[in-house]
Design a protein around this motif. Structure first.
Motif, mmCIF file in Angstrom:
data_model
loop_
_atom_site.group_PDB
_atom_site.id
_atom_site.type_symbol
_atom_site.label_atom_id
_atom_site.label_comp_id
_atom_site.label_asym_id
_atom_site.label_seq_id
_atom_site.Cartn_x
_atom_site.Cartn_y
_atom_site.Cartn_z
ATOM 1 N N GLY A 395 -26.449 -19.080 -11.841
ATOM 2 C CA GLY A 395 -25.976 -20.442 -12.093
ATOM 3 C C GLY A 395 -27.079 -21.458 -12.298
ATOM 4 N N LEU A 396 -28.216 -21.011 -12.817
ATOM 5 C CA LEU A 396 -29.298 -21.958 -13.067
ATOM 6 C C LEU A 396 -29.153 -22.567 -14.461
ATOM 7 C CD1 LEU A 396 -32.323 -20.022 -11.577
ATOM 8 C CD2 LEU A 396 -31.357 -22.160 -10.792
ATOM 9 N N PRO A 397 -29.636 -23.792 -14.636
ATOM 10 C CA PRO A 397 -29.645 -24.339 -15.983
ATOM 11 C C PRO A 397 -30.679 -23.574 -16.803
ATOM 12 C CG PRO A 397 -30.869 -25.771 -14.518
ATOM 13 C CD PRO A 397 -30.307 -24.674 -13.680
ATOM 14 N N ILE A 398 -30.706 -23.632 -18.038
ATOM 15 C CA ILE A 398 -29.820 -24.083 -19.057
ATOM 16 C C ILE A 398 -28.963 -22.939 -19.589
ATOM 17 C CG2 ILE A 398 -31.150 -26.039 -20.037
ATOM 18 C CD1 ILE A 398 -32.605 -23.867 -21.671
ATOM 19 N N PHE A 402 -24.554 -22.117 -15.378
ATOM 20 C CA PHE A 402 -24.677 -23.463 -14.804
ATOM 21 C C PHE A 402 -23.465 -24.311 -15.162
ATOM 22 C CE2 PHE A 402 -26.200 -27.887 -15.196
ATOM 23 C CZ PHE A 402 -26.695 -28.086 -13.925
ATOM 24 N N ILE A 403 -23.113 -24.302 -16.438
ATOM 25 C CA ILE A 403 -21.964 -25.093 -16.877
ATOM 26 C C ILE A 403 -20.688 -24.580 -16.207
ATOM 27 C CG2 ILE A 403 -20.691 -25.935 -18.882
ATOM 28 C CD1 ILE A 403 -23.455 -26.751 -19.233
ATOM 29 N N LEU A 406 -20.612 -25.730 -12.700
ATOM 30 C CA LEU A 406 -20.412 -27.174 -12.742
ATOM 31 C C LEU A 406 -18.927 -27.507 -12.888
ATOM 32 C CD1 LEU A 406 -22.576 -29.405 -12.846
ATOM 33 C CD2 LEU A 406 -22.248 -29.514 -15.283
ATOM 34 N N LEU B 133 -30.145 -30.912 -13.636
ATOM 35 C CA LEU B 133 -30.398 -29.778 -14.525
ATOM 36 C C LEU B 133 -31.895 -29.558 -14.715
ATOM 37 C CD1 LEU B 133 -28.471 -28.937 -17.691
ATOM 38 C CD2 LEU B 133 -30.894 -29.197 -17.916
ATOM 39 N N LEU B 137 -34.231 -26.620 -13.534
ATOM 40 C CA LEU B 137 -34.808 -25.852 -14.635
ATOM 41 C C LEU B 137 -36.289 -25.591 -14.406
ATOM 42 C CD1 LEU B 137 -34.591 -24.609 -17.449
ATOM 43 C CD2 LEU B 137 -35.069 -26.850 -18.393
ATOM 44 N N LEU B 177 -26.626 -30.344 -6.468
ATOM 45 C CA LEU B 177 -25.695 -30.224 -7.592
ATOM 46 C C LEU B 177 -24.274 -30.550 -7.145
ATOM 47 C CD1 LEU B 177 -25.028 -29.317 -10.492
ATOM 48 C CD2 LEU B 177 -24.804 -27.007 -9.623
ATOM 49 N N VAL B 181 -22.103 -33.714 -8.490
ATOM 50 C CA VAL B 181 -20.782 -33.611 -9.116
ATOM 51 C C VAL B 181 -19.775 -34.429 -8.324
ATOM 52 C CG1 VAL B 181 -18.925 -32.045 -9.726
ATOM 53 C CG2 VAL B 181 -21.286 -31.370 -10.114
#
Lengths: 512, 506
Positions: A395-398, A402-403, A406, B133, B137, B177, B181
């Protein structure tokens, strides 16, 4: 009551919406055609034509499914099935997952030993069963679809006929799967007993009446139904079969099961909670919420101690089922959308690791963590695919993961289940330990003790020792495509979000 | 659409892409030279930034409409110098790395560049989810940088170090996170507004008192881990020991500041009531960090850890300034973040030089290194004196502002914290004396800086001197950002703050 009577009279001549049924018919007929094509025993037919026919069947069916996107929901066969965007999106997912596992199986020992025709034909049957299941709007159809996909799957698990582990896996899955099915059937019978109908819509109508809520028969029925579905979706504490079966089953089949079986179970759960059981959802929510937390915890803790990648992915799949369940618990359109979106990206996040495992197995390295040592230098494409998938799964960006998280977190918080959101992130934090271990093994461990010796190690029966990773471009291709998709949808989730939105709109319309 | 800030994010990647096309031994130098483009670009932005400017170069594109997430970047007094510091630190780090032999250079420099993008993105983000993010990252490339190129005495040490680093920081980040949210969703539900994670929208639609409390905790843990502040600093010693020096320059000089920046950018403006409730706790943490960091720095033999623990003490000062909840304190915090970033770059470079001469990074193996190297000794002394906030240095200005702010609002905490200034003198002078003076160690070979080494160290020294001579440049430009960060706390008087809470509760 008059409507019930009216429905009863029409049973004699059910109206079949042939247009809507086309994709299902293609699958059904295609399974048989594939089997017959494979009877031609020429080598080229076996190796090329059979998989080609299977792929054509799946793609053809997929096209007709896709054509039904955005169409108004259609009830076919007198309320047996409801083909709406929810069903279509899930069916497309099953088909994509099956296509991926056909690619993985192309040159596998399973395909050789088991017979290509049988393998692909059964796989298509499984997809048909799941597609029916995802559209079921009646308890009978539900069970029909469930068995239609379960029984071929038992056989497929045992597909590596020459390997003891595979047979064991098939038997295990047969016994436990049947138990699950039986429990589910029992539950469905109780629900029928309590409400007097098998139709989702009428069940919901019955449940809206005030005096039925506390009915013991109904509660037992609902409980047993969920237990049965929990078996299929590997929701804790009904997940124990998962690691054993995943480990033993041929890897292409495991890859399919990991995604499609879970998706099928969640399609049913979404439909049940969105329609038939919607009126009593208030009472179900706390139970499901607790199950979600337990599942997240058990999955993540279980995955930590594993040395086999397949077992690790099995437990991680359990944990992911917990995340998916969060979207169901909140029982909102936003939640359904989160669950569907996560399910869609789960396909990509899972296919790449299984492609890499397949490649390593064929290179004679087995499916343990150790098989990945030195992969970073040996096969960078596979190494990066695996790395990206692990990053996505944690679940890390990008990445799409992740999305996906989220989305689920947002759905949970919006429905006043902030503590479930916290459970998701704590689960993700736990999951880092084992996902990172994979990455560390790939990049930060010395290469396997002289990789030239490894071909001399005792091989898993049926593995082709001569093949190294350069010899199966199809595995590399599919791993890379899946990994790129994980990143692409992490940066530009639009297309999948639209699909998930359509499914969620269909979900929201169920309750009405 | 204003492309300037997006370009800042893309230039490092473009640079490393060009470098990757070079033959293996040219990758490093090319990547290093490419970082100068970023510096030049940043210089233009700095020149254009006038005193009193608000948000500049604002970009706002809807990214994921369903979730209300914007791709939104902006430059203001709060982050412009952090962005500049990032460019400088990464340039120095890349040049420093290019002097070394590095296996798999393409991957190394790609990861280094990706880490820079993550850091820059986090500083520039004007949307909460975008901030989180990028914040997450940047951990991924650091994971590889430490794990694959880490230095460790025992086998597998680097791997363990990087796992520790990753799990510590990510566990915090994931909590953040969820908190982020929750902040966006609750803000839209409670104010019946469209969901949006933009800082401006979130500030305009505050969430309820209770929600602010637990959301604050989520942010607090993540940011404190990153800074790091005891008791959440457990990853620091093991990670600092294993990280390759060039990477450590970037990690320590810039990434650690991201935690403090998060408080100023996110927590103070968006969660004022949470801040009010937890202010005493954070002040306590700040003071503990100052004293614990100083004491530990004084007793370390590993030079890296001397700097590492001194960073804890320094960032403790920053935290003190922030939670004084006063414009002066916040301004001092920003100044100190920049100043400390610059001296950290210098200190880690010097550690590298000292280790080359002494054959070890341990203080006990050093000594007498100043004998043949007056230039090195001078430059080291300048940086050491700046670190201990010698009057006349920019660090002195920063710490004065912080203590000024703290004394105005939180006298007792300020008084305890000011002990740290004395302690800083003790550990920095000990470091300098042990390394440069005294008896020569067994394997030491005192040697003057050669031209590349001098060139590498010069920018940090020049920046220290420039800011010492003309601190007003920084002070004036930072002021607006600092004021906006603490604007939610008005005249930062205790009574006013409590009545404000009372009103909101109604």
């Amino acid at each position: 009551m008059s409507t019930v009577l009216a429905a009863a009279t029409t049973v004699k001549a059910p109206s079949v919406e042939w247009n809507t049924m086309i994709p299902y018919l293609i699958l059904g007929a295609g399974a048989i055609v594939t089997l017959f094509v494979s009877l031609l025993s020429t080598r080229s037919v076996q190796r090329v034509l059979t998989p080609l026919v299977a792929v054509a069947v799946l793609v053809g069916s997929g096209v007709f499914f896709a054509l039904q996107l955005h169409e108004p929901a259609k009830t076919v066969m007198s309320g047996a099935m409801r083909v709406d965007d929810l069903a279509v999106v899930f069916s497309l997912l099953f088909i994509a997952s099956a296509l991926a596992s056909i690619v993985l199986a192309l040159r596998s020992s399973t395909a050789q030993n088991f017979g290509r025709g049988e393998l692909y034909s059964l796989l298509i049957t499984v997809v048909l069963g799941m597609a029916v299941l995802a559209a079921a709007e009646n308890l009978v159809t539900l069970f029909l679809g469930l068995e239609l996909f379960s029984i071929p799957l038992y056989v497929l698990c045992a597909g590596d006929l020459l390997r003891k582990g595979s047979l064991e896996s098939g038997i295990k899955y047969l016994i436990i799967g049947s138990l699950g099915s039986a429990t589910l059937l029992y539950g469905l019978a109780f629900i029928y007993g309590a409400t007097g109908t098998t139709d989702y819509f009428r069940i919901a109508a019955q449940l809206s009446l005030p005096d039925i809520r506390g009915d013991a028969i109904l509660l037992v029925g609902v409980a047993l139904t969920f237990v049965g579905l929990a078996f299929k979706a590997s929701i804790a504490p009904f997940h124990q079969w998962t690691p054993d079966v995943y480990e033993g089953a041929p890897t292409p089949i495991t890859s399919f099961m990991a995604v499609a079986t879970k998706a099928a179970a969640f399609a049913v759960i979404l439909r049940l909670t969105g329609q038939a059981l919607h009126p009593i959802m208030d009472n179900l929510q706390p139970v499901l919420a607790v199950l979600a937390v337990v599942t997240i915890l058990v999955g993540n803790l279980g995955a930590m101690g594993q040395t086999s990648l397949k077992r690790m992915l099995a437990y991680s799949g359990v944990a992911q089922a917990g995340y998916l369940l969060v979207g169901v618990v909140v029982s909102t359109a936003l939640g359904a959308r989160g669950t569907v979106f996560y399910m869609l990206i789960y396909l990509f996040m899972n296919v790449a690791p299984f492609a890499v495992i397949t490649a390593r197995e064929r290179a004679g390295a087995g499916s343990g963590y150790d098989s990945l040592r030195g992969l970073g230098r040996e096969a960078p494409a596979l190494a990066w695919s695996m790395t990206i998938s692990m990053i996505a799964l944690s679940g890390l960006p990008i990445t799409a993961g992740f999305i996906g998280k989220l989305f689920l977190i947002e759905a949970a918080v919006a429905a006043d289940y902030a503590w479930l959101a916290v459970a998701i992130v704590l689960g993700s934090a736990l999951s880092l330990t084992y996902y990172l271990r994979v990455i560390a093994t790939i990049w930060m461990s010395p290469a396997r003790g002289a990789s030239s010796v490894s071909s001399g190690e005792p091989l898993i029966a049926g593995a082709a020792p001569e093949a190294d990773s350069s010899n199966h471009p199809e595995l590399v291709a599919i791993a890379v495509i899946a990994a790129l998709a994980s990143i692409f949808f992490g940066v530009w989730p639009g297309p999948l979000l639209d699909l998930a939105r359509d499914a969620a709109i269909a979900f929201a319309q169920l309750g009405r | 659409m204003n492309l300037a800030l997006t370009l800042i994010l893309l230039i490092p990647l473009a640079g490393v892409l060009i470098a990757a096309l070079m033959p293996k031994n040219q990758v490093g130098p090319t990547a290093a030279i490419a970082t100068l483009i970023q510096i030049g670009f940043m210089a233009v932005l700095l020149v254009q930034f006038e005193v009193g400017d608000g948000l500049k170069g604002f970009v706002d594109e809807m990214w994921i409409p369903e979730l209300g997430i914007h791709y939104s970047l902006g430059l203001d007094g709060l982050n412009i110098f952090m962005v500049a510091l990032t460019s400088v630190a990464w340039s120095v780090a890349t040049f420093s790395a290019s002097r070394r032999e590095i296996s798999q250079p393409r991957m190394f420099y790609a990861m280094l560049a990706l880490a820079e993008v993550g850091t820059l993105g986090a500083f520039l983000a004007q949307d909460l989810i975008l901030f989180v993010l990028f914040f997450d990252l940047l951990l991924v490339p650091f994971y590889f940088l430490i794990g694959m190129w880490g230095e460790s005495e025992e086998p597998g040490g680097a791997r363990r170090a990087t796992a520790t680093f990753m799990i510590y920081t990510l566990a915090g980040s994931l909590l953040m996170l969820a908190a982020a949210v929750a902040l966006g969703v609750l803000s839209s539900i409670q104010n019946q507004s469209e969901i949006s994670f933009q800082f401006a929208d979130l500030a305009a639609n505050p969430v309820s008192h209770t929600a602010q409390q637990w959301i604050f905790v989520g942010f607090m843990i993540a940011l404190l881990v990153k800074m790091p502040i005891p008791p959440l600093h457990g990853w620091m010693p093991i990670t600092y020991k294993a990280t390759p020096l060039p990477v450590l320059i970037a990690l320590s000089a810039v990434v650690a500041k991201l935690g403090a920046y998060g408080f100023l950018r996110v927590v103070l403006p968006l969660l004022p009531e949470g801040v009010d409730s937890f202010q005493p706790l954070l002040l306590l943490f700040a003071v503990i960090a100052i004293i614990y960091g100083s004491v530990m720095a004084f007793s370390q033999d590993e030079t890296r850890l001397v700097v590492g623990y001194s960073s804890i003490a320094q960032i403790g000062f920053v935290l003190l300034g922030i939670f004084a909840l006063d414009a002066k304190g916040a301004e001092g915090a920003i100044l100190q973040m920049v100043n400390h970033g610059i001296v950290t770059i210098g200190l880690f470079l010097i550690i590298g030089f000292l280790a080359e001469r002494a054959g070890s990074e341990k203080l006990s193996a050093m000594g007498g290194l100043a004998r043949n190297a007056p230039l090195m000794a001078t430059l080291f002394l300048i940086i050491a004196l700046a670190t201990l906030a010698m009057p006349g240095s920019a660090n002195f200005v920063g710490e004065t502002y912080i203590l000024f702010g703290a004394f105005t609002t939180e006298f007792v905490w300020g008084a305890i914290g000011s002990v740290g200034i004395v302690l800083a003198a003790m550990y920095m002078l000990r470091f300098f004396q042990r390394a440069m003076h005294g008896r020569e160690g067994g394997n030491t070979a005192s040697r003057e800086l050669n031209v590349p080494e001098f060139a590498l160290l010069l920018p940090a020294v020049l920046l220290v001197l420039a800011l010492a001579i003309y601190p007003q440049y920084l002070v004036e430009r930072v002021e607006g950002g600092a004021k906006s960060a603490v604007s939610a706390f008005g005249v930062s008087d205790d009574d006013v703050a409590t009545t404000k809470v009372g009103e909101d509760a109604k």
